[in-house]
Motif scaffolding. Sequence first.
Motif: not given
Length: 318
Positions: A80-82, A171-177, A202-204
């Motif tokens: 719950x924190x990022x 199912x997109x895997x790479x956070x940058x994408x 989601x908040x990577x």
Amino acid sequence: MLSNPFGVWLYPLDMILLFLTIIAPTFFFYKKIILTVLQLTSYKLYPSYFNYPYMKKIHSLQNTEIKNLIKIYKKKNYINMFLVEGIKEFEMAIEGNFFPKKIFICEKIFHEYNMIQLFHSITCFISIKIFKKLAYRDNSGGILALFIEKSMNKLKNIKINNHSLILILDGIEKPGNIGSMLRTADAAGIQIIILCNMKTYIYNSNIIRCSLGSVFTNNIFIEKKESILSWLQENKIKIVVTGFHKHENTMNLYQTKLNFSKLAIVFGSENKGVSNIWFEKANKIINIPMFGNIDSLNVSNAMSVIIYEIIRQKNYFM
């Protein structure tokens, strides 16, 4: 460094200025003059003295708050924190109605003091050493902030109108994408973004950075494929699937009419493409023609090409 009776760590220049305020009650009247003189003589004047004289300062990596921050940064046993890094990203999080729990600024780098005026009580200064340990990039402006997650809306609560363009990421895997695709979606004015079969948080930090903070302001939903399909059918939304892998019903993007009044476009993972269920339910399957030796584009690049072709058709051929 020395500390005053209030427990605040003082830099040498801070100590000199504090001494002046004690012996000269009219010091603050001459503050601008002294500031100018110090700048002309190449002294580094810390803004914390004038604006936040008793704000907490942290200089050790062994500080408990910093240790906890590193754990959160690495997502170890914290939920719950990022962490948000950067001026633009911080502003976007605030604009998206996320609430900061703690703000850390490096006064040797940070200059945008107006943006934290509402958050004095939760802001503290950290040394350049700590900031470099935590910061992912060099041009973030000297600010790190710990934010609290907020609950996401549910698709079942959303009503759409005609001329809606909906983005579905399966199912997109790479956070940058993902971040780049969210940024493109924001630029294209897409109002509903649905994520399913998520492979990353989601908040990577990479999603935040590559989306330029639009992850906080996009209208994002995280749902299961079954509930998404049910909602699409209920709202009579046409489904267009991107077939990066060969499929017998695939059509050339530029030879396909995509000017449906309500349209959902589905993009799949970099390696596997979209799930089979999307092919089964698709109204149309499209791909981008390739003219070289490579048979596909990076998924975020492909999305940009396809989304803007859809917008072109909807704007000029309806």
